[in-house]
Design a protein around this motif. Structure first.
Motif, mmCIF file in Angstrom:
data_model
loop_
_atom_site.group_PDB
_atom_site.id
_atom_site.type_symbol
_atom_site.label_atom_id
_atom_site.label_comp_id
_atom_site.label_asym_id
_atom_site.label_seq_id
_atom_site.Cartn_x
_atom_site.Cartn_y
_atom_site.Cartn_z
ATOM 1 N N ILE A 36 0.846 -1.195 0.000
ATOM 2 C CA ILE A 36 0.000 0.000 0.000
ATOM 3 C C ILE A 36 0.875 1.236 0.000
ATOM 4 C CG2 ILE A 36 -1.559 1.361 1.438
ATOM 5 C CD1 ILE A 36 -3.063 -1.032 2.090
ATOM 6 N N ASN A 67 -7.513 -1.185 3.740
ATOM 7 C CA ASN A 67 -6.937 -2.426 3.236
ATOM 8 C C ASN A 67 -7.961 -3.308 2.527
ATOM 9 O OD1 ASN A 67 -4.012 -2.541 4.280
ATOM 10 N ND2 ASN A 67 -5.191 -1.815 6.027
ATOM 11 N N LEU A 89 0.551 -6.401 1.707
ATOM 12 C CA LEU A 89 -0.017 -5.057 1.831
ATOM 13 C C LEU A 89 0.951 -4.068 2.473
ATOM 14 C CD1 LEU A 89 -3.697 -5.865 2.832
ATOM 15 C CD2 LEU A 89 -2.914 -4.834 0.723
ATOM 16 N N ASP A 90 1.774 -4.545 3.396
ATOM 17 C CA ASP A 90 2.718 -3.640 4.042
ATOM 18 C C ASP A 90 4.048 -3.564 3.304
ATOM 19 O OD1 ASP A 90 1.099 -2.769 5.994
ATOM 20 O OD2 ASP A 90 1.697 -4.266 7.467
ATOM 21 N N PRO A 129 1.616 -8.475 13.162
ATOM 22 C CA PRO A 129 1.527 -7.149 12.570
ATOM 23 C C PRO A 129 1.101 -7.202 11.107
ATOM 24 C CG PRO A 129 3.813 -7.830 12.716
ATOM 25 C CD PRO A 129 2.989 -8.941 13.305
ATOM 26 N N GLY A 130 0.632 -6.087 10.621
ATOM 27 C CA GLY A 130 0.453 -5.939 9.185
ATOM 28 C C GLY A 130 -0.880 -5.422 8.736
ATOM 29 N N ALA A 131 -0.829 -4.660 7.644
ATOM 30 C CA ALA A 131 -2.010 -4.208 6.917
ATOM 31 C C ALA A 131 -3.062 -3.591 7.834
ATOM 32 C CB ALA A 131 -2.592 -5.355 6.093
ATOM 33 N N GLY A 132 -2.668 -2.603 8.640
ATOM 34 C CA GLY A 132 -3.602 -1.867 9.482
ATOM 35 C C GLY A 132 -4.335 -2.734 10.481
ATOM 36 N N ILE A 172 -4.409 -8.241 9.188
ATOM 37 C CA ILE A 172 -3.793 -9.576 9.181
ATOM 38 C C ILE A 172 -4.094 -10.274 10.508
ATOM 39 C CG2 ILE A 172 -1.603 -10.841 9.007
ATOM 40 C CD1 ILE A 172 -0.968 -9.286 6.737
ATOM 41 N N PRO A 206 -2.533 -10.826 1.433
ATOM 42 C CA PRO A 206 -2.588 -9.783 2.464
ATOM 43 C C PRO A 206 -1.226 -9.453 3.061
ATOM 44 C CG PRO A 206 -3.788 -11.766 3.156
ATOM 45 C CD PRO A 206 -3.402 -11.973 1.743
ATOM 46 N N ASP A 207 -0.318 -10.419 3.085
ATOM 47 C CA ASP A 207 1.007 -10.174 3.662
ATOM 48 C C ASP A 207 1.811 -9.160 2.861
ATOM 49 O OD1 ASP A 207 0.211 -13.148 4.151
ATOM 50 O OD2 ASP A 207 1.488 -12.550 5.841
ATOM 51 N N SER A 245 9.131 -11.665 12.087
ATOM 52 C CA SER A 245 7.799 -11.377 11.557
ATOM 53 C C SER A 245 6.789 -12.464 11.892
ATOM 54 C CB SER A 245 7.871 -11.223 10.037
ATOM 55 O OG SER A 245 8.178 -12.470 9.455
ATOM 56 N N GLY A 274 -2.957 5.450 -0.257
ATOM 57 C CA GLY A 274 -3.704 4.259 0.133
ATOM 58 C C GLY A 274 -3.942 3.292 -1.013
#
Lengths: 501, 327
Positions: free
Chosen positions: A184, B112, A201-202, B77-80, B83, A198-199, A411, A189
């Protein structure tokens, strides 16, 4: 004189037996997490935070000070010996540091790194003790436009020198940029290239890219050549951790130049110590090219000394920015800020008035921590270097385990481990094709930084590009950049002509 | 060889009775719920952040007072935070997990494009809140909220507002103000930074015109006079803070940055009751009261239907607002 008196009080507090113990514990702990790839001092401080509630704040912060510098000493150990930077601040140290280790100069490389880190940290801490408030003002001159100019400058200045072939360097840079845009985009955004995972996204963690390309890439490369007779046998490294006079003569100016690069960067929040370490490395390399006998690529002591000093100098002044402005300019500093707030203290312009005893004890502990770390690190250099005597198959198996464990524990994500292996393969292919790896890392770190600041500048100005060159600082940076480019181009053309002729 | 066999035998001799005893013991102790013996606090963010602090303060209060024998904190952690939300969803029916969440997660779900929402969880309790502050640099022409509002009304793009990440409380507060003065929230010139600290730098260098973030982030600079505090997003004026609320200044901007806990979906009434009891016991401890003070949170405990109602209302208006902000 006021400062000296306060500092003396600070030392009195720092030298109490229990506080000395905390510094040593912090230094050891910091070195340990620094050595592990993926685990940094930020993580260590975050995890220790709840444990320290029962300590008095002074003791807790003195320990954090030890961890803070310890992480920076530790990350270069794995960078030099295993080509696996413990943290992104040590990436630039791997380039020449690991080559030194491979040519049998591991103890000297470790000593160079430790002394460099000490020099940079010491000068920075002195500056913080005496000039912190006036240095902090520097931060207020930098807005997004200036940050963008700075990031662009670092980008061009380093990538222009780290690659020998223009095409291969550019190719590597583009791979890095492609990796950097995943995730993102923070300013709008918009999610990019996440493929529904989804992993992603950051974005992709810099640690995964670094460890994969440098360490696993090397392991895979060696493994793929295993059936061939070993071309180069490892030269047994000499046991002397001290530098010869000739080595010192080369390292000393590099330490000082590195420190000079590092000092201002601690105060301005542009992503920690990566930019100054890269700039310091690039600068040494540029100087080296002009000398009669270029050493870069074969383990140049200067190429290790400068970034190490720069990294620690940045961290030193970053501590100043944190204490006097409340500005967290690095990940560890951000956690330290949270730690201060949890103890009901607010770093910032009022800290030295409200809690002057704690603030000065902390600064004194930074000095003590540096000395402790140097004492811990110098004698152990030959011991650490013995690591390289482990037979290759075991060593590489160990490195693989170490990398995967580090990435997974930071992580807790299997996706990151898969990515790590993918980058390892990419690293192997790049080595095969003789494509430099460094530009990928530079792009991954500086790319998003430059993009974010550019977007911010243009958003604030509502799309007016003249905002980019509206301040004297950015104009000066672009001017120096243009000059560097012209000189590099002229030099290239000249050398080509002289070869033709 | 002989030795190895001996070791194997020994291991069995010791391990098997231990295991049997443990099982029997567990059965006998059936009165103690799973949650009481080993509660997992899921933090959908990295160590060191706001949610992590909540979880670690809870853990400490629980452990020191024996509310839960062995609470542990797990960071996903992650994506607001989404996750972590999807991890929680896979724990359907487990009555020994609580996830920390808050206002920021509602925005995070929108940003997200998460398929899961807070409706896929079992709300347990709200714990604490804090409020947003709006500040300007000392030399700013804006003297009051009215000045900022007037500028926004005239041209929402002309006021650069700095704060935390997109869709977070800071951004939402900016959107609420724009909405209230009749400007298009999507046209607000909002500049997200990695956190309040970075936003302070942007204010001091006069890169942005207005800053919005938690009051704690600005407190020192306000005290030294480098920044000017214009308003708070609290429902009523806060003791010791010299600024009107948006509401007192005539703007319908009220946005609490709340922190709460939710459990996985698919729990029965008894299980939810037990988790609620654990939270209620925890927030009554002196350790938790101390945590509120140290972190400058305002205790705001809501449980049961009251929390459900609050959460539904917050989710509805925050999601609508986030959509209007164009996220």
């Amino acid at each position: 004189m006021d400062v000296l008196a306060s500092l003396a009080d600070g030392f009195a507090t720092a030298f109490s037996p229990i506080n000395l113990l905390w510094v040593v514990v912090g230094a050891l702990l910091g070195t340990a997490v620094g050595v592990l790839p993926g685990l940094g001092s930020a993580m260590a401080v975050a995890l220790l935070l709840p444990v320290t509630y029962s300590l008095d704040p002074t003791g807790a912060f003195i320990m954090f000070a030890g961890i803070y510098y310890g992480g920076l000493f530790g990350d270069s150990i794995s960078a030099i010996l295993l080509n696996t930077p413990g943290n992104s601040s040590a990436i630039a140290s791997t380039f020449e540091g690991h080559k030194m280790a491979l040519t049998g100069r591991a103890p000297q490389a470790l000593a160079t790194a430790a002394l460099g880190a000490f020099t940079g940290g010491l000068l920075a801490t002195v500056l913080v003790a005496f000039l912190a408030p006036s240095m902090a003002v520097l931060a207020t001159y930098f807005g997004p436009a200036e940050f963008f100019a700075l990031a662009l400058f670092a980008f061009v200045a380093t990538s222009a020198v780290v690659a020998d072939s223009l095409v291969k360097g550019l190719a590597s840079l583009v791979i890095g940029l492609a990796v950097a845009v995943v995730g993102i985009e923070t300013q709008s955004g918009t999610s990019r290239f996440t493929f529904g995972v989804p992993d992603f996204l950051d974005g992709i963690d810099v640690v995964v890219v670094t460890v994969g390309l440098l360490a696993l890439g090397e392991v895979f490369h060696r493994a793929s050549l295993a059936h061939r007779p070993e071309a180069e046998t490892l030269i047994r490294s000499g046991g002397r951790p001290f530098l010869s006079r000739g080595e010192l003569r080369k390292a000393l100016p590099a330490w000082l130049r590195g420190t000079a690069f590092g000092l201002p960067f601690g105060v301005i929040p542009v992503g920690g110590s990566e930019i100054p370490t890269f700039l310091a490395y690039g600068n040494e390399r540029r100087i080296d090219r002009r000398s009669r006998k270029p050493e870069f690529g074969q383990g140049a002591i200067r190429g290790l000394a400068a970034p190490e000093a720069a990294g620690n100098a940045t961290s030193g002044t970053a501590m100043g920015a944190l204490l006097t402005l409340g500005l967290p300019t690095s990940a560890t500093a951000a956690i330290m800020l949270a730690a201060f707030q949890q103890f009901g203290l607010q770093p910032g312009p009022l800290l030295f008035e409200r809690d002057s005893e704690l603030a000065w004890a902390l600064i004194a502990s930074l000095f003590v921590g540096l000395v402790v770390l140097l004492v811990l690190n110098l004698p152990f250099a030959p011991l650490w270097a013995k690591l390289l005597l482990i037979p290759r198959p075991f060593l590489y198996a160990g490195i693989t385990l170490f990398c995967v464990m580090g990435v997974y524990s930071s992580s807790g994500s299997v996706v990151d481990v898969v990515l790590l292996l993918a980058f390892g393969l990419l690293g192997m292919l790049m080595r095969r094709a003789d494509v430099p790896v460094a530009p990928v890392l530079i792009a991954v770190i500086l790319g998003p930084l430059a993009e974010t600041e550019l977007t911010r500048t243009l958003t604030i100005s509502e799309g007016d590009p003249s905002a980019l060159v509206a301040s004297p600082i950015s104009i000066a940076l672009y001017a120096v950049l243009a000059l560097t480019l012209v000189i590099t181009a002229v030099n290239r053309i000249r050398t080509r002509r002289s070869i033709d002729a | 060889m002989q030795n190895r066999r001996l070791v194997t035998v020994l291991v069995f001799v010791v391990a098997v009775p231990l295991l049997v005893a443990a099982v029997l013991q567990a059965r006998a102790a059936g009165g103690i719920s799973n949650a009481r013996s080993g509660l997992t606090l899921l933090v959908p963010a990295a160590p060191g952040g706001g949610w992590d602090t909540v979880a670690r303060e809870l853990q400490r209060a629980m452990r020191e007072n024996g509310v839960v024998t062995n609470p542990r904190v797990v960071n996903v952690p992650g994506a607001g935070g989404t996750i972590g939300l999807s991890q929680l969803d896979q724990m359907q029916g487990r009555d020994d997990v609580l996830m920390v969440m808050g206002t920021v997660m509602i925005g995070g779900i929108v940003v997200n494009d998460s398929a899961l929402t807070l409706a896929d969880t079992t709300p347990v309790a709200e714990l604490a809140e804090d409020y947003e502050a709006m500040v300007v640099p000392a030399d700013s022409p804006f003297q009051s909220v009215d000045d900022v509002a007037a500028a926004l009304r005239e041209d929402p793009g002309a006021v650069a507002i700095g704060g935390g990440s997109l869709g977070g409380t800071d951004h939402l507060t900016a959107g609420l103000l724009a909405q209230d003065v009749g400007a298009d929230p999507a046209a607000v010139n909002y500049i997200p930074f990695a956190g309040g600290g970075e936003a302070v730098n942007a204010l001091l260098s006069s890169s942005v015109d207005v800053g919005i973030s938690g009051y704690v982030e600005f407190a020192d600079q306000v005290e030294t006079g480098a920044l000017r505090l214009l308003a708070l997003s609290a429902p009523e004026p806060q003791p010791g803070i010299d600024a009107p609320t948006f509401i007192d200044a005539g703007y319908d901007v009220y946005l609490p940055n709340f922190r709460g806990v939710v459990a996985p979906r698919g729990l029965d009434e008894e299980q939810v009751g037990e988790l609620t009891a654990i939270v209620e016991e925890t927030v009554a401890t002196p350790e938790w009261q101390d945590a509120l003070q140290r972190n400058q949170w305002i205790g705001a405990v809501k449980t049961g239907p009251e929390y459900q109602e609050f959460l539904d209302a917050e989710v509805e208006r925050t999601t609508a607002l986030a959509e209007e902000l164009g996220l």
